[in-house]
Design a protein around this motif. Sequence first.
Motif, PDB file in Angstrom:
ATOM      1  N   ASP A  53      26.656 -29.079 -35.522  1.00  0.00           N
ATOM      2  CA  ASP A  53      26.197 -30.394 -36.027  1.00  0.00           C
ATOM      3  C   ASP A  53      25.350 -30.312 -37.476  1.00  0.00           C
ATOM      4  O   ASP A  53      25.767 -30.870 -38.442  1.00  0.00           O
ATOM      5  CB  ASP A  53      25.409 -31.099 -34.979  1.00  0.00           C
ATOM      6  CG  ASP A  53      26.237 -31.554 -33.785  1.00  0.00           C
ATOM      7  OD1 ASP A  53      27.368 -31.299 -33.749  1.00  0.00           O
ATOM      8  OD2 ASP A  53      25.708 -32.119 -33.107  1.00  0.00           O
ATOM      9  N   GLY A  73      31.642 -36.080 -29.464  1.00  0.00           N
ATOM     10  CA  GLY A  73      31.979 -37.328 -30.158  1.00  0.00           C
ATOM     11  C   GLY A  73      32.723 -37.267 -31.298  1.00  0.00           C
ATOM     12  O   GLY A  73      33.347 -37.679 -31.810  1.00  0.00           O
ATOM     13  N   ALA A  74      32.209 -36.005 -31.842  1.00  0.00           N
ATOM     14  CA  ALA A  74      32.716 -35.561 -33.276  1.00  0.00           C
ATOM     15  C   ALA A  74      34.302 -35.257 -33.185  1.00  0.00           C
ATOM     16  O   ALA A  74      35.169 -35.568 -34.052  1.00  0.00           O
ATOM     17  CB  ALA A  74      32.071 -34.602 -33.960  1.00  0.00           C
ATOM     18  N   ASN A  80      32.769 -43.033 -28.726  1.00  0.00           N
ATOM     19  CA  ASN A  80      32.040 -41.596 -28.846  1.00  0.00           C
ATOM     20  C   ASN A  80      30.490 -41.890 -28.811  1.00  0.00           C
ATOM     21  O   ASN A  80      30.049 -43.055 -29.199  1.00  0.00           O
ATOM     22  CB  ASN A  80      32.284 -40.754 -30.038  1.00  0.00           C
ATOM     23  CG  ASN A  80      31.846 -41.524 -31.276  1.00  0.00           C
ATOM     24  OD1 ASN A  80      31.032 -41.868 -31.660  1.00  0.00           O
ATOM     25  ND2 ASN A  80      33.176 -41.471 -31.950  1.00  0.00           N
ATOM     26  N   SER A  99      27.505 -39.394 -31.705  1.00  0.00           N
ATOM     27  CA  SER A  99      28.464 -38.470 -32.749  1.00  0.00           C
ATOM     28  C   SER A  99      27.611 -38.100 -34.039  1.00  0.00           C
ATOM     29  O   SER A  99      27.195 -39.300 -34.628  1.00  0.00           O
ATOM     30  CB  SER A  99      29.872 -39.192 -32.671  1.00  0.00           C
ATOM     31  OG  SER A  99      30.615 -38.281 -33.866  1.00  0.00           O
ATOM     32  N   ARG A 113      31.347 -46.359 -32.186  1.00  0.00           N
ATOM     33  CA  ARG A 113      30.411 -45.002 -32.437  1.00  0.00           C
ATOM     34  C   ARG A 113      29.185 -45.734 -31.740  1.00  0.00           C
ATOM     35  O   ARG A 113      28.415 -46.300 -32.674  1.00  0.00           O
ATOM     36  CB  ARG A 113      30.162 -44.835 -33.925  1.00  0.00           C
ATOM     37  CG  ARG A 113      29.300 -43.703 -34.300  1.00  0.00           C
ATOM     38  CD  ARG A 113      29.295 -43.124 -35.636  1.00  0.00           C
ATOM     39  NE  ARG A 113      28.927 -41.985 -35.951  1.00  0.00           N
ATOM     40  CZ  ARG A 113      27.505 -42.049 -36.286  1.00  0.00           C
ATOM     41  NH1 ARG A 113      27.190 -43.189 -36.574  1.00  0.00           N
ATOM     42  NH2 ARG A 113      26.996 -40.945 -36.677  1.00  0.00           N
TER      43      ARG A 113
END
Length: 371
Positions: A9, A74-75, A134, A137, A163
Amino acid sequence: CAPIDLVTDASVAQVAWVDGEDVESSDTVKVHTGFRKSLDSISRRLKELMLASVAPGEDLSDYDVLITGHSLGGALSTCFAMDVGEYGMDAGRGLPQLEPSEAWWSSIASTFGKKVKIGAPPPPPRPKSLKVYNFGSPRVGNAAFCRKFDSLVDDGSINEAYRIVNNQDIVARFPRSVNAGVLGNINYDHCGPTVLITELGDQISKQQQNGGKKAMFNQKDMLWIEGESDDSACPVKDGNVLSDPLESGSILDDIRNSLQQDETDEEKEGESTFNLAKLGNIAEKVTGRLQNLSAEDVASVVGIDKRFTQREMKVMQSIVTGEGLTHHLEDKYYQGMGMSAGYVAMVGQELTPLEELGQRDIEEIISSENV
């Protein structure tokens, strides 16, 4: 959330979303290098399995597809939804590429030992509906990526996209946009509307009662949906970095207004000469404003938006206190989602309706979580 996910991340490098496109072009849709690489390693197999799971006599268009994930997941869910939303369930390749892909159905047919002979191949199938939710994320791609994603939502290729961010979750606010000589100008933005939730600890206050302090539940806003709850700007987005140093509410604007008010008062009284008394009055007003000077005021003098400064300071504070990472954990999202649905949701404990907390001591509930 594994430590390796946080490393993935934290990087900022970008590649072209469609493999083979010019990554140097400012118009190219770009995505986080690590996210694309991670998803590309499993994307084709994932689509093959989804197609293979369709029952005999049915079609993918009979099925609703919900994509979800937390943190790195989530990404990846955002990227996967972007791919399927634009191109359908193309199992002939991993992620989008300029090179022609294999027939989307060929690997499925070979899996079952069948030889399929058809003329022009049909386009990749699409599900009945495609939705993505998600949690925590990180930002996935550049502004062009987000515009493309949002356009797929607008035209119905992606039916829903939210999101979800738990309060001060720091991961949801990274990667940051950078402008460095080596890396170039790299920007990141958010895809889809943000949903802000809050955990139990943010709804608890210590109140004096019977000679001691008692934890009490004070129900505040527990769910905010961008573009639906109100018209306010999303606090998770960077917003405008630059602003007019003389905009309303800035320190320079306040000082200017004070001086203009003095001139107006003098005109009404018929005074126009500059004297020591007037100078002293100006100095008093300027000094009074400077005594209340904040970091946001200092930034606004050089044209940095006060709201941007406030958000950045809040991010730094969440890192220092540790809230930024604790709010990212799965159990905190479990709490937040439970509260938005009307329950206290604690790992390993039974769900408790929120309305019951007004009449009971909540120390027992929160002790195990150190809220």
